[in-house]
Design a protein around this motif. Structure first.
Motif, PDB file in Angstrom:
ATOM      1  N   LYS A 110      37.886 104.359 112.699  1.00  0.00           N
ATOM      2  CA  LYS A 110      39.163 103.669 112.531  1.00  0.00           C
ATOM      3  C   LYS A 110      38.960 102.168 112.693  1.00  0.00           C
ATOM      4  N   ILE A 111      39.395 101.418 111.687  1.00  0.00           N
ATOM      5  CA  ILE A 111      39.128  99.975 111.623  1.00  0.00           C
ATOM      6  C   ILE A 111      40.429  99.187 111.543  1.00  0.00           C
ATOM      7  N   ALA A 112      40.515  98.123 112.314  1.00  0.00           N
ATOM      8  CA  ALA A 112      41.617  97.174 112.201  1.00  0.00           C
ATOM      9  C   ALA A 112      41.109  95.922 111.490  1.00  0.00           C
ATOM     10  N   VAL A 113      41.856  95.458 110.516  1.00  0.00           N
ATOM     11  CA  VAL A 113      41.516  94.200 109.852  1.00  0.00           C
ATOM     12  C   VAL A 113      42.621  93.195 110.142  1.00  0.00           C
ATOM     13  N   VAL A 114      42.272  92.152 110.883  1.00  0.00           N
ATOM     14  CA  VAL A 114      43.220  91.110 111.267  1.00  0.00           C
ATOM     15  C   VAL A 114      43.217  90.025 110.186  1.00  0.00           C
ATOM     16  N   ALA A 115      44.415  89.520 109.863  1.00  0.00           N
ATOM     17  CA  ALA A 115      44.582  88.592 108.735  1.00  0.00           C
ATOM     18  C   ALA A 115      44.161  89.292 107.441  1.00  0.00           C
ATOM     19  N   ALA A 116      44.632  90.525 107.313  1.00  0.00           N
ATOM     20  CA  ALA A 116      44.203  91.394 106.221  1.00  0.00           C
ATOM     21  C   ALA A 116      44.736  90.977 104.860  1.00  0.00           C
TER      22      ALA A 116
ATOM     23  N   ARG B  81      41.612  90.966 102.255  1.00  0.00           N
ATOM     24  CA  ARG B  81      41.968  91.978 101.259  1.00  0.00           C
ATOM     25  C   ARG B  81      40.733  92.709 100.741  1.00  0.00           C
ATOM     26  N   LEU B  82      39.666  91.959 100.520  1.00  0.00           N
ATOM     27  CA  LEU B  82      38.446  92.566 100.003  1.00  0.00           C
ATOM     28  C   LEU B  82      37.760  93.423 101.060  1.00  0.00           C
ATOM     29  N   VAL B  83      37.830  92.988 102.313  1.00  0.00           N
ATOM     30  CA  VAL B  83      37.288  93.806 103.405  1.00  0.00           C
ATOM     31  C   VAL B  83      38.073  95.116 103.508  1.00  0.00           C
ATOM     32  N   VAL B  84      39.393  95.037 103.423  1.00  0.00           N
ATOM     33  CA  VAL B  84      40.230  96.231 103.450  1.00  0.00           C
ATOM     34  C   VAL B  84      39.844  97.188 102.330  1.00  0.00           C
ATOM     35  N   LYS B  85      39.743  96.664 101.112  1.00  0.00           N
ATOM     36  CA  LYS B  85      39.417  97.515  99.960  1.00  0.00           C
ATOM     37  C   LYS B  85      38.051  98.180 100.134  1.00  0.00           C
TER      38      LYS B  85
ATOM     39  N   VAL C 158      37.343  96.005 115.203  1.00  0.00           N
ATOM     40  CA  VAL C 158      38.324  95.033 114.721  1.00  0.00           C
ATOM     41  C   VAL C 158      37.562  93.990 113.913  1.00  0.00           C
ATOM     42  N   ILE C 159      37.971  93.790 112.675  1.00  0.00           N
ATOM     43  CA  ILE C 159      37.374  92.749 111.831  1.00  0.00           C
ATOM     44  C   ILE C 159      38.388  91.631 111.682  1.00  0.00           C
ATOM     45  N   SER C 160      38.016  90.427 112.095  1.00  0.00           N
ATOM     46  CA  SER C 160      38.914  89.281 111.970  1.00  0.00           C
ATOM     47  C   SER C 160      38.530  88.440 110.759  1.00  0.00           C
ATOM     48  N   ALA C 161      39.474  88.345 109.812  1.00  0.00           N
ATOM     49  CA  ALA C 161      39.290  87.491 108.637  1.00  0.00           C
ATOM     50  C   ALA C 161      40.151  86.241 108.751  1.00  0.00           C
TER      51      ALA C 161
ATOM     52  N   LYS D  90      35.031 103.099 101.243  1.00  0.00           N
ATOM     53  CA  LYS D  90      33.918 103.766 101.923  1.00  0.00           C
ATOM     54  C   LYS D  90      34.391 104.872 102.869  1.00  0.00           C
ATOM     55  N   GLY D  91      35.682 105.132 102.861  1.00  0.00           N
ATOM     56  CA  GLY D  91      36.202 106.279 103.595  1.00  0.00           C
ATOM     57  C   GLY D  91      36.667 106.007 105.011  1.00  0.00           C
ATOM     58  N   TYR D  92      36.743 104.734 105.411  1.00  0.00           N
ATOM     59  CA  TYR D  92      37.222 104.426 106.756  1.00  0.00           C
ATOM     60  C   TYR D  92      38.750 104.482 106.814  1.00  0.00           C
ATOM     61  N   GLU D  93      39.256 104.805 107.990  1.00  0.00           N
ATOM     62  CA  GLU D  93      40.694 104.705 108.232  1.00  0.00           C
ATOM     63  C   GLU D  93      40.981 103.251 108.595  1.00  0.00           C
ATOM     64  N   VAL D  94      41.782 102.587 107.798  1.00  0.00           N
ATOM     65  CA  VAL D  94      41.984 101.143 107.951  1.00  0.00           C
ATOM     66  C   VAL D  94      43.455 100.831 108.193  1.00  0.00           C
ATOM     67  N   VAL D  95      43.699  99.988 109.191  1.00  0.00           N
ATOM     68  CA  VAL D  95      45.040  99.490 109.473  1.00  0.00           C
ATOM     69  C   VAL D  95      45.018  97.977 109.349  1.00  0.00           C
ATOM     70  N   ALA D  96      45.951  97.434 108.581  1.00  0.00           N
ATOM     71  CA  ALA D  96      46.038  95.992 108.387  1.00  0.00           C
ATOM     72  C   ALA D  96      46.923  95.366 109.461  1.00  0.00           C
ATOM     73  N   PHE D  97      46.470  94.257 110.025  1.00  0.00           N
ATOM     74  CA  PHE D  97      47.280  93.484 110.962  1.00  0.00           C
ATOM     75  C   PHE D  97      47.620  92.162 110.299  1.00  0.00           C
ATOM     76  N   VAL D  98      48.918  91.931 110.078  1.00  0.00           N
ATOM     77  CA  VAL D  98      49.380  90.762 109.330  1.00  0.00           C
ATOM     78  C   VAL D  98      50.560  90.122 110.047  1.00  0.00           C
TER      79      VAL D  98
END
Length: 211
Positions: A2-8, A14-18, A61-64, A23-31
């Motif tokens: 499970k991955i959180a993308v901050v400033a998604a 957006r490209l990190v989210v896609k 958590v991936i911060s963009a 690749k099959g990860y569960e992704v939640v966008a934080f905006v």
């Protein structure tokens, strides 16, 4: 995973989210502001209002997050420190979309790109602020941080080739001697690190081919 993308909803985010979703990860966008175009679950919250509870159950958590106006450059460090603080002493990784200016010119690790006369003056203040945020991370042993530096030419319009070459602390170039990476290929390298786990509490860098 499970991955959180901050400033998604930014261009890199957006490209990190896609890439992560593909690749099959569960992704939640934080905006900060609602954005239904991402097509995934989203949490609408200012980045400085995020708390450790918001990331419970997340593996990474991936911060963009990024800023482009000089008056806001200090937010780079403020945001990274905040995210590091709320992930302190947890198993949740913190991966940062970083900058290129802090890369070193050679293996002596004495001179950074921002210290050279060739570094573009118009990007110096931004790159210096980004370098400072990396310095702050290096002092933390309580966070599983990873900092990914792009090549000097970080191309928002570049295509996704699906290929890249990794480096470490020293600036590297592609087969044509260019310091280049597209946002899309950068996103691949970032998401691949989730699985590979090669750079925990380290900085690494990436270049790609211009096509």
């Amino acid at each position: 995973m499970k991955i959180a993308v901050v400033a998604a909803n930014g261009r890199v985010g957006r490209l990190v989210v896609k890439e992560a979703v593909d690749k099959g990860y569960e992704v939640v966008a934080f905006v900060r502001n609602e954005d239904k175009t991402l097509g995934i679950q989203a949490v609408e919250k200012d980045i400085m209002d995020l708390k450790s509870e918001d990331f419970k159950g997340f593996d990474a958590v991936i911060s963009a997050f990024g800023v482009w106006e000089e008056k806001n450059f200090g937010q780079q460090s403020t945001v990274i420190e905040h995210l590091a603080d709320i992930l302190s002493n947890s198993e949740t990784r913190l991966l940062i979309v970083g900058g290129a200016g802090s890369l070193y010119t050679d293996e002596s690790l004495k001179v950074q790109l921002i210290d050279t006369s060739e570094f573009p003056k118009e990007y110096l203040a931004l790159a210096t602020a980004s370098s400072h945020s990396l310095d702050l991370l290096r002092k933390r042993d309580d966070v599983k941080w990873t900092y990914l530096s792009p090549a000097g030419f970080f191309d928002a319009e570049g295509i996704r080739t699906g290929e890249y070459k990794l480096g470490g602390e020293v600036a590297i170039v592609n087969s044509k001697g260019e310091s280049y990476i597209s946002y899309a290929d950068f996103a691949i390298a970032m998401v691949d690190e989730l699985r590979n786990k090669n750079y925990i509490q380290k900085r690494f860098s990436v270049v790609g081919e211009k096509r």
